[in-house]
Scaffold this active site. Structure first.
Site, PDB file in Angstrom:
ATOM      1  N   HIS B 272     -19.360  30.078  25.296  1.00 57.60           N
ATOM      2  CA  HIS B 272     -20.020  29.362  26.390  1.00 57.60           C
ATOM      3  C   HIS B 272     -18.988  28.631  27.234  1.00 57.60           C
ATOM      4  O   HIS B 272     -18.150  27.911  26.696  1.00 57.60           O
ATOM      5  CB  HIS B 272     -21.025  28.361  25.805  1.00 57.60           C
ATOM      6  CG  HIS B 272     -21.996  27.843  26.804  1.00 57.60           C
ATOM      7  ND1 HIS B 272     -21.609  26.998  27.802  1.00 57.60           N
ATOM      8  CD2 HIS B 272     -23.324  28.052  26.965  1.00 57.60           C
ATOM      9  CE1 HIS B 272     -22.677  26.703  28.541  1.00 57.60           C
ATOM     10  NE2 HIS B 272     -23.729  27.327  28.052  1.00 57.60           N
ATOM     11  N   ARG B 336     -21.969  33.750  31.833  1.00 51.28           N
ATOM     12  CA  ARG B 336     -21.150  33.007  30.885  1.00 51.28           C
ATOM     13  C   ARG B 336     -19.871  33.737  30.486  1.00 51.28           C
ATOM     14  O   ARG B 336     -18.799  33.139  30.443  1.00 51.28           O
ATOM     15  CB  ARG B 336     -21.967  32.738  29.612  1.00 51.28           C
ATOM     16  CG  ARG B 336     -23.080  31.765  29.860  1.00 51.28           C
ATOM     17  CD  ARG B 336     -23.972  31.618  28.646  1.00 51.28           C
ATOM     18  NE  ARG B 336     -24.993  30.596  28.907  1.00 51.28           N
ATOM     19  CZ  ARG B 336     -25.936  30.251  28.064  1.00 51.28           C
ATOM     20  NH1 ARG B 336     -26.010  30.842  26.882  1.00 51.28           N
ATOM     21  NH2 ARG B 336     -26.810  29.327  28.357  1.00 51.28           N
TER      22      ARG B 336
END
Lengths: 241, 644, 254
Positions: B272, B336
């Site tokens: 992330h 992401r």
């Protein structure tokens, strides 16, 4: 590993009000209601005693007026006795609830901390039991001293001479000092109680909630100021026979 | 390359068009009559979103359920930490959303490495999830009219994300936990807390129960059932530093793997992009900052390498807004995986910022000037506060520092359309399975998948299996298979305790994490993976020889708990590397440096790798066997993802 | 930084506990409090001493697992912050830090600093839910919820169930936790049918394990999520109504 199990079934055979009183929340509700009765009494008691500062005869008239209250519909002193029993009942319930909750809470917190810092808790809120016990002791003493006029406490007591009894009873600085201390304890008790009762009764409204605190502070200030002024005024001779 | 054995990987996808598959399945599956359901016993391991919702629904249906969690309460599972939201194709905002579009976005976002039929079903049941959760009292954000609010999230063009402040995962978990609690009170679910599953028990090839350690007394107990459902989450903690909770682990699925359940796409892990960088060696976990910050923050690094000036003294001309530069169309809002890799590239070029040079700036100055501090505070106030609490820097004045961190694992146990693993009677739901997210998960989809599996898929599909075992008793826990399994568990625990080594479990975990993030993190290459494949077994050997676990089994012993988990992470990490090495392409979260376009973008190789890589355990000393489930794209033609 | 820790050690639920002093050396101010304990534990293990057991998990302030009494305040001196998000920069070099477990009869000690908070689960099981079986829910937008009501419910629902309120309370009462849970559901239209039954059942269960509220307010200060005392008042009101009101008539408006 904690494995879920059925909670023990509670007995449900009491009349609803006793069952309600058996719960802590219910008991706090009862404390709040009886507390309001007590607050009303303390407030009007203080207010009535302000007659002390008027011409001497007014005070005895006031004392007599309490006995006459409700005449001619009710016989003399009937209302007074009803009020006395009502107060006694409220008081008994308040004390019972207070002590039993305190006992339960002690058991719910059997071990304290090595170190605990209180941030929000006030002195008044934490020592309700102690201030309550002082007030309880004081009330018994005060009744014995100025209502029943027990010989060993108040040798010069004369039934019916309310003002004289009061002034002679409080002339001694020691007695007056004890009255002041007890009333300060009462003040602390009210300071928390008069706020706390709103919570216990579930009276909450975001717009008015800050007034609950202000109300408690204001009520405390008025009652304590009034009550403390009597022994001070008498023992210092500002008010005399 | 080993031969694919299609017989072992029957995905059981129903026939018919995409829209007909799930309905058709429901119409034709075997049913268990209400009065018969109570004759079946189901074990659910894990009580996060997937586990709690499944256990609650099983209980409502009338099955006897035994649920296990290693937490002290079912409410603490790490689903609780999800911030952003949950997707559904409600189209409440008439912006053209539909089940098909949610399906399409999820397939595309997953870089065409997921199974169409599963993803379509996920999109189909997404709306029911919102209905269910709302009825349970999940306080989703509302508009003034009292209807549900939505926001847009991560790389899609519609507003389909439902949210409850920044605490959506918490509220959804509290919802399923409350449903579970209701069943516990009704007696349909028996919930064991602080109870860690350490082994799956098989008999004649079927899952028949589990071995569990009581974490407070060390007691080893065995539990049998007609079916076992694993809802034990993902394995990001293999990296040591991740956004997962400290206790998250892969032991349950790894034990299942070693008993014959195949493990799919182990290398598909999500890193992330917006996490707070580590501040020292003792950093125990990384904290995620919601992706929504990228809506208003601008990401940059100094133009020149090793520029140590404070950020406010670096003039515009010396800043490189690299995402805006490379991806003008999506800018700071690229998916992401793309954002994470771009950040890594900057840091690899020594442009990292902060005391350890391990971050990039996420700057709100422009947004504050454009919208005013109040607006920014209303949108992100709680996140800014959290950032300041952790770093002691005020993001209103100084740009935030962020860095990517392992966050979610798309890989997991291989499951068929019914969510059953390759072991009959053993199911995997939620993040524990290899799931519907392909090679990359879109924001706000994990909550959706966990609840879809638990509320609306497995309660149906499990009946199709159980129906055949009507009027059979669960295998007795006195059966030798249970004795053997619990003896094996005891041996393992004793081995750790008896090993009088010198290093702590955490030390080994940190070392493993370093290897994995270095060689099997945001970018992977053959040499690195080969190195990891030789380093990890060596470290594992050292672990068994030198680990020091104090105390005893018969009491709460967190080091002992950790030892077993880390031991399994060694093997899992090895499989991650093996899978990454096998997959000679770049897709989603898996980026092989050998396979990139001239300008450094991921290069997918659909002709050779449009399959699910499913690994079968073959023993301690032999390599796992690869099985391939070919992915057929009948409805969505794979294209190259472009965010330029 | 170098610190001295005074930590409660207790081998098991029935064992007698004691305070043990530890040195925490070379602590970085950027460490979280729990990372500081991790470092101390690593040191202890390498010296052959049993590490300090403490509850923790998500380390981002949302799971509610961490539970330490630090220098006499649940979750430590930084208010509105769970232990896991407390950082060592809030302490000074040379400080002595007292670390104790939550103390309440409802939270028996498991080991060292770990307590058993399963009584909270019992309270939820008694009524902390809306009875809606999977699949039986109507469309989510069928029942509008005023935004202010949804926000108020969310304020209550933010409770992370850590137990700091009980730990802070001199009475060992769980009023704030229970009130947050009751209010979350009672404030929403969806929660109305079971409102009074829920309140009575949850409060009665709470009282089997915990003390009573004397409105001291220490709980709300200790709460890492700033749950308001107002919810306690709401719960008390609903409890009394639940005891008095004829529930067969609760379908009537006003």
């Amino acid at each position: 590993m904690t494995t879920t199990a059925e909670a023990p079934a509670k007995k449900r055979s009491l009349p609803w009000f006793l069952e309600f009183y058996n719960s802590n929340v219910g008991r706090k509700w009862v404390m709040a209601i009886s507390g309001i009765v007590g607050l009303g009494f303390v407030f009007f008691h203080m207010f009535g005693n302000l007659h002390l500062y008027e011409e001497p005869a007014r005070f005895d008239e006031y004392a007599e007026g309490l006995r006459d209250f409700g005449e001619p519909i009710f016989s003399r002193t009937l209302i007074l006795w009803i009020a006395r029993f009502g107060l006694l009942a409220a008081f008994a319930v308040h004390v019972h609830a207070g002590f039993t909750l305190w006992w339960k809470n002690r058991k719910a917190k059997p071990v304290g901390y090595e170190r605990q810092q209180f941030v929000e808790a006030t002195f008044a809120s934490r020592y309700m039991l102690i201030t309550g016990v002082i007030v309880l002791a004081f009330i018994v003493y005060h009744l014995a001293h100025l209502t029943w006029g027990l010989e060993f406490l108040n040798p010069s007591f004369t039934r019916g001479e309310a003002r004289e009894n009061l002034i002679e009873g409080l002339e001694s600085p020691i007695t007056a000092g004890w009255y002041v201390v007890a009333n300060l304890a009462l003040g602390l008790h009210i300071l928390h109680g008069a706020w706390s009762l709103f919570q216990s009764l579930g009276v909450t409204h975001p717009r008015f909630n800050r007034w609950r605190r202000n109300f408690a502070v204001g009520l405390t200030a008025v009652i304590v100021a009034g009550n403390v002024s009597f022994p001070i005024a008498i023992s210092t001779g500002l008010v005399g026979s | 390359m080993l031969e694919t054995r299609p017989d072992t990987l029957d995905s059981k996808v129903p026939n018919g068009t995409l829209e007909e598959k799930w309905t058709g399945y429901l119409n034709s599956m075997k049913l268990v009559a209400p009065t018969n359901k109570r004759k079946f016993k189901i074990i659910v391991v894990g009580t996060g979103l997937a586990g709690a919702s499944a256990a609650a629904t099983f209980g409502e249906l009338g099955y006897q359920v035994e649920a296990f969690t290693y937490h002290d309460s079912a409410r603490r599972a790490h689903s609780i930490a999800a911030q952003g939201g949950i997707n559904a194709a409600k189209n409440y905002h008439s912006d053209g959303d539909s089940i098909y579009r949610l399906f399409y976005d999820t397939i595309k976002g997953g870089d065409y490495r997921s199974r169409e039929a599963n993803v379509y079903r996920l999109a189909e049941v997404s709306n029911e999830i919102i209905d269910q959760c709302t009825a349970q009292g999940v306080p989703f954000a509302r508009e003034y009219g009292g209807l549900l609010d939505n926001r847009s999230f991560g790389g899609v063009q519609v507003s389909r994300t439902f949210y409850a402040r920044g605490q959506t995962g918490q509220q959804l978990l509290l919802g399923s936990y409350s449903a579970l609690s209701r069943q516990v009170k009704l007696g349909t679910v028996k919930l064991h807390t602080r109870a860690e599953m350490l082994e799956v028990v098989l008999k004649d090839g079927r899952a028949v129960g589990v071995v569990v350690r009581d974490l407070t007394t060390g007691e080893i107990t065995t539990h049998s059932a007609h079916a076992v459902v694993l809802a034990t989450g993902g394995y990001s903690n293999a990296y040591y530093l991740s956004t997962n909770a400290m206790a998250c682990n892969g032991t349950a699925i790894w034990r299942a793997y070693r008993k014959g359940a195949q493990f799919a796409n182990a290398s598909f892990t999500q890193i992330h992009p917006t996490c707070i960088p580590a501040s020292d060696e003792f950093q125990s976990k990384l904290t995620l900052m919601s992706e929504s910050l990228r809506n208003d923050g601008r990401i940059w690094v100094p133009e020149k390498a090793e520029d140590n000036r404070p950020p406010n003294q670096i003039p515009e001309s010396d800043r490189d807004y690299y995402l805006e530069r490379r991806y003008p169309a999506f800018g700071n809002l690229v998916p992401r995986d793309v954002a994470s890799r771009a950040a890594k590239r900057q840091i690899d070029q020594n442009k990292g910022v902060g005391p350890l040079h391990n971050g990039v700036y996420l700057d709100f100055q422009d947004a504050i000037q454009r919208l005013g501090r109040d607006v920014i505070e209303a949108r992100y106030g709680n996140l800014f506060e959290m950032y300041e609490r952790i770093t002691d820097e005020n993001p209103y004045d100084v740009p935030m520092r962020i860095y990517p961190a392992p966050h979610y694992t798309m890989g997991g146990l291989w499951v068929d359309y019914e969510l059953m693993t390759t072991v009959p009677g053993l199911y995997a739901i939620g993040e524990a399975n290899f799931s519907d997210h392909g090679a990359n998960r879109l924001g706000a989809s994990a909550l959706m998948q966990g609840l879809a599996d638990g509320y609306f898929v497995i309660p149906y599909t499990i009946g199709n299996y159980l129906a055949d075992y009507l009027n059979t008793e669960p295998v007795s826990t006195d059966d030798p298979v249970f004795h053997e399994a619990s003896a094996a568990v005891r041996d393992r625990l004793n081995r750790f305790l008896a090993n009088n080594g010198t290093r702590t479990v955490d030390w080994f975990h940190r070392e493993l994490g370093k290897i994995l993030i270095e060689h099997c993190g945001m970018a992977r290459n053959e040499a690195g993976l080969e190195k990891a494949l030789s380093d990890i077994p060596a470290l594992k050997e050292e672990f068994y020889a030198d680990v020091k676990v104090l105390g005893e089994n018969e009491t709460l012993n967190q080091s002992l708990e950790k030892a077993g988990r880390v031991a399994d992470f060694f093997e899992l990490g090895e499989l991650m590397c093996r899978d990454a090495l096998n997959r000679e392409e770049s897709c989603g979260g898996h980026f092989r440096e050998e396979h990139q376009t001239d300008d450094g973008e991921a290069l997918r190789r659909d002709d050779e790798f449009a399959y699910v890589a499913s690994w079968e355990w073959t023993g301690e000393s032999s390599d796992p066997r690869l099985h391939k489930e070919q992915l057929e794209f009948e409805n969505v033609a794979p294209t190259t993802r472009s965010y330029k | 930084m170098n610190l001295t820790l005074k930590v409660w050690r207790q081998d098991g639920p029935a064992a007698a506990g004691r305070f043990v002093m530890y040195d925490a050396t070379d602590i970085s101010p950027d460490m979280s409090f729990l990372e500081m304990l991790d470092a101390v534990n690593e040191q202890l293990i390498s010296e052959g001493q049993l590490p300090i057991e403490f509850d923790h998990d998500c380390r981002e302030g949302i799971c509610g697992t961490c539970s330490l009494m630090i220098d006499g305040i649940p979750h430590g001196p930084q208010l509105s912050t769970a232990t896991c998000q407390l950082h060592m920069r809030k302490f000074a070099d040379g400080d002595t830090i007292t670390i104790e477990p939550w103390r309440a009869a409802g939270f028996p000690i498991v080991r060292d600093l770990v307590v058993d908070r399963s009584a909270f689960d019992r309270i939820i099981e008694a009524g902390g839910f809306i009875s809606v079986a999977t699949g039986s829910a109507p469309d989510a937008n069928l029942m509008p919820v005023p935004q202010a009501a949804a926000e108020a419910a969310m304020d209550a629902a933010a409770c992370i169930g850590c137990g700091a309120c009980v730990a802070a309370c001199p009475n060992g009462a769980a009023q704030l936790f229970t009130a947050a849970k009751v209010s979350h559901l009672n404030l929403l239209p969806q929660g109305q049918p079971e409102r009074l039954m829920r309140t009575v059942n949850m409060v009665d269960t709470m009282e089997e394990y915990f003390g009573s509220c004397t409105n001291i307010g220490e709980c709300t200060t200790a709460c890492p999520k700033d749950i308001s005392l107002d919810f306690i008042a709401l719960m008390n009101r609903d409890y009394v109504r639940g005891k008095v009101k004829q529930r067969r008539l609760t379908g009537q408006r006003a």
